[in-house]
Design an enzyme around this catalytic site. Structure first.
Site, PDB file in Angstrom:
ATOM      1  N   HIS A  93     -20.272  -7.214   5.780  1.00 44.63           N
ATOM      2  CA  HIS A  93     -21.558  -6.954   6.413  1.00 44.63           C
ATOM      3  C   HIS A  93     -21.721  -7.812   7.660  1.00 44.63           C
ATOM      4  CE1 HIS A  93     -22.233  -5.404   2.329  1.00 44.63           C
ATOM      5  NE2 HIS A  93     -23.053  -4.555   2.923  1.00 44.63           N
ATOM      6  N   ASP A 133     -27.451 -14.035  11.976  1.00 45.39           N
ATOM      7  CA  ASP A 133     -27.721 -15.473  11.886  1.00 45.39           C
ATOM      8  C   ASP A 133     -26.461 -16.302  12.166  1.00 45.39           C
ATOM      9  OD1 ASP A 133     -26.228 -14.899   9.679  1.00 45.39           O
ATOM     10  OD2 ASP A 133     -27.702 -15.569   8.204  1.00 45.39           O
ATOM     11  N   CYS A 150     -20.514 -19.745   3.064  1.00 44.88           N
ATOM     12  CA  CYS A 150     -20.949 -18.710   2.124  1.00 44.88           C
ATOM     13  C   CYS A 150     -19.847 -18.271   1.182  1.00 44.88           C
ATOM     14  CB  CYS A 150     -21.482 -17.512   2.890  1.00 44.88           C
ATOM     15  SG  CYS A 150     -20.240 -16.769   3.967  1.00 44.88           S
ATOM     16  N   HIS A 154     -13.904  -0.540   3.954  1.00 47.37           N
ATOM     17  CA  HIS A 154     -15.068  -1.418   3.984  1.00 47.37           C
ATOM     18  C   HIS A 154     -14.601  -2.847   4.218  1.00 47.37           C
ATOM     19  CE1 HIS A 154     -18.820  -3.338   2.868  1.00 47.37           C
ATOM     20  NE2 HIS A 154     -18.227  -3.988   1.890  1.00 47.37           N
ATOM     21  N   ARG A 169     -22.828 -12.841  12.702  1.00 47.73           N
ATOM     22  CA  ARG A 169     -21.999 -13.338  11.590  1.00 47.73           C
ATOM     23  C   ARG A 169     -21.407 -12.139  10.859  1.00 47.73           C
ATOM     24  NH1 ARG A 169     -23.358 -14.619   5.954  1.00 47.73           N
ATOM     25  NH2 ARG A 169     -25.550 -14.327   6.458  1.00 47.73           N
ATOM     26  N   CYS A 215     -19.531 -11.169   7.968  1.00 48.95           N
ATOM     27  CA  CYS A 215     -19.231 -11.737   6.656  1.00 48.95           C
ATOM     28  C   CYS A 215     -18.279 -10.758   5.959  1.00 48.95           C
ATOM     29  CB  CYS A 215     -20.536 -11.882   5.880  1.00 48.95           C
ATOM     30  SG  CYS A 215     -20.321 -12.621   4.265  1.00 48.95           S
TER      31      CYS A 215
END
Ligand code: FE
Length: 131
Positions: free
Chosen positions: A106, A110, A66, A103, A118, A120
Protein backbone atom coordinates in the site's frame (compact mmCIF):
# COMPACT_ATOMS: atom_id res chain seq x y z
CA UNK A 1 7.32 -1.41 -20.57
CA UNK A 2 6.42 -4.36 -22.78
CA UNK A 3 3.03 -6.06 -22.76
CA UNK A 4 1.26 -7.35 -19.74
CA UNK A 5 1.81 -10.84 -18.45
CA UNK A 6 -1.21 -13.11 -18.15
CA UNK A 7 -0.81 -16.47 -16.45
CA UNK A 8 -3.29 -19.00 -15.19
CA UNK A 9 -3.78 -19.56 -11.53
CA UNK A 10 -2.05 -22.93 -11.84
CA UNK A 11 0.97 -21.32 -13.50
CA UNK A 12 1.30 -18.74 -10.73
CA UNK A 13 1.01 -21.43 -8.09
CA UNK A 14 3.76 -23.39 -9.76
CA UNK A 15 6.08 -20.39 -10.08
CA UNK A 16 5.57 -18.88 -6.63
CA UNK A 17 5.95 -20.12 -3.08
CA UNK A 18 2.67 -20.42 -1.15
CA UNK A 19 3.44 -17.17 0.70
CA UNK A 20 4.41 -15.33 -2.49
CA UNK A 21 1.21 -16.58 -4.13
CA UNK A 22 -0.97 -15.57 -1.19
CA UNK A 23 0.48 -12.06 -1.08
CA UNK A 24 0.83 -11.27 -4.78
CA UNK A 25 -2.19 -13.04 -6.28
CA UNK A 26 -4.62 -12.88 -3.35
CA UNK A 27 -3.61 -9.42 -2.08
CA UNK A 28 -2.39 -10.86 1.17
CA UNK A 29 -0.10 -9.22 3.70
CA UNK A 30 2.89 -10.88 5.27
CA UNK A 31 3.18 -10.59 9.02
CA UNK A 32 5.33 -7.57 9.97
CA UNK A 33 8.95 -8.18 10.94
CA UNK A 34 8.92 -11.57 9.22
CA UNK A 35 9.83 -10.87 5.59
CA UNK A 36 13.26 -10.99 3.98
CA UNK A 37 13.67 -7.25 3.41
CA UNK A 38 12.25 -5.18 6.26
CA UNK A 39 15.65 -5.25 8.00
CA UNK A 40 17.90 -5.41 4.96
CA UNK A 41 20.20 -2.70 3.65
CA UNK A 42 22.22 -3.93 0.70
CA UNK A 43 22.59 -1.80 -2.42
CA UNK A 44 20.58 -2.95 -5.38
CA UNK A 45 17.25 -3.22 -7.08
CA UNK A 46 14.03 -4.82 -5.91
CA UNK A 47 12.24 -6.64 -8.70
CA UNK A 48 8.72 -7.94 -8.93
CA UNK A 49 8.71 -11.57 -7.79
CA UNK A 50 6.08 -12.33 -10.42
CA UNK A 51 7.67 -10.92 -13.57
CA UNK A 52 11.07 -9.42 -12.75
CA UNK A 53 10.09 -5.80 -13.45
CA UNK A 54 12.42 -3.41 -11.60
CA UNK A 55 10.17 -1.68 -9.09
CA UNK A 56 12.17 -0.25 -6.19
CA UNK A 57 15.74 0.76 -5.38
CA UNK A 58 17.78 0.58 -2.20
CA UNK A 59 18.45 4.29 -2.78
CA UNK A 60 14.84 5.08 -1.85
CA UNK A 61 14.46 2.61 0.98
CA UNK A 62 14.02 3.83 4.53
CA UNK A 63 13.22 2.35 7.91
CA UNK A 64 9.61 3.17 8.67
CA UNK A 65 9.67 1.02 11.78
CA UNK A 66 6.61 -0.89 10.60
CA UNK A 67 8.17 -4.25 9.82
CA UNK A 68 7.82 -4.08 6.04
CA UNK A 69 10.30 -2.74 3.50
CA UNK A 70 9.41 0.89 2.82
CA UNK A 71 10.38 3.22 0.00
CA UNK A 72 9.77 6.93 -0.42
CA UNK A 73 9.41 6.50 -4.16
CA UNK A 74 9.34 3.78 -6.81
CA UNK A 75 12.19 3.23 -9.25
CA UNK A 76 9.86 4.11 -12.13
CA UNK A 77 6.34 5.18 -11.28
CA UNK A 78 5.22 3.90 -14.65
CA UNK A 79 5.91 0.29 -13.61
CA UNK A 80 3.29 0.42 -10.86
CA UNK A 81 -0.47 0.92 -10.77
CA UNK A 82 -2.75 1.88 -7.91
CA UNK A 83 -6.22 0.76 -6.86
CA UNK A 84 -8.53 1.84 -4.10
CA UNK A 85 -8.66 -0.81 -1.37
CA UNK A 86 -11.64 -0.59 0.96
CA UNK A 87 -11.01 -3.85 2.82
CA UNK A 88 -10.65 -4.11 6.60
CA UNK A 89 -12.78 -1.00 7.22
CA UNK A 90 -10.15 1.34 5.77
CA UNK A 91 -9.70 3.17 2.50
CA UNK A 92 -6.16 2.66 1.31
CA UNK A 93 -4.22 3.00 -1.91
CA UNK A 94 -3.29 -0.47 -3.10
CA UNK A 95 -0.13 -0.84 -5.21
CA UNK A 96 0.49 -3.55 -7.79
CA UNK A 97 2.89 -4.35 -10.61
CA UNK A 98 1.62 -2.92 -13.86
CA UNK A 99 3.06 -5.73 -15.92
CA UNK A 100 1.84 -8.84 -14.10
CA UNK A 101 -0.68 -7.49 -11.59
CA UNK A 102 1.21 -8.76 -8.53
CA UNK A 103 -0.01 -7.06 -5.37
CA UNK A 104 2.88 -5.20 -3.73
CA UNK A 105 1.43 -3.44 -0.72
CA UNK A 106 0.00 0.00 0.00
CA UNK A 107 0.95 3.64 -0.53
CA UNK A 108 0.61 6.12 2.33
CA UNK A 109 1.23 9.85 2.45
CA UNK A 110 3.20 9.88 5.71
CA UNK A 111 6.63 9.20 4.23
CA UNK A 112 9.79 11.27 4.57
CA UNK A 113 11.02 14.16 2.44
CA UNK A 114 11.43 14.75 -0.42
CA UNK A 115 8.27 12.93 -1.55
CA UNK A 116 6.23 12.47 1.62
CA UNK A 117 5.27 9.08 0.25
CA UNK A 118 5.60 5.71 1.94
CA UNK A 119 5.38 2.63 -0.22
CA UNK A 120 4.78 -0.10 2.35
CA UNK A 121 5.65 -3.25 0.45
CA UNK A 122 5.60 -6.96 1.23
CA UNK A 123 8.98 -8.69 1.03
CA UNK A 124 7.15 -11.66 -0.47
CA UNK A 125 6.31 -9.54 -3.53
CA UNK A 126 9.95 -8.64 -4.18
CA UNK A 127 13.15 -10.25 -5.34
CA UNK A 128 16.32 -8.33 -4.52
CA UNK A 129 19.17 -8.12 -6.96
CA UNK A 130 22.49 -6.75 -5.78
CA UNK A 131 24.05 -4.05 -7.94
FE1 FE B 1 5.23 -8.06 -11.96
Amino acid sequence: MAGKIEKSDAEWRKQLSPEQYRVTREKGTERPFTGAYWDFNENGVYKCVGCGAELFSSEHKFDAGCGWPSYFKPLAADNLENDTDKSHGMTRVEVHCKKCGAHMGHLFDDGPAPTGQRYCINSASLKFEKK
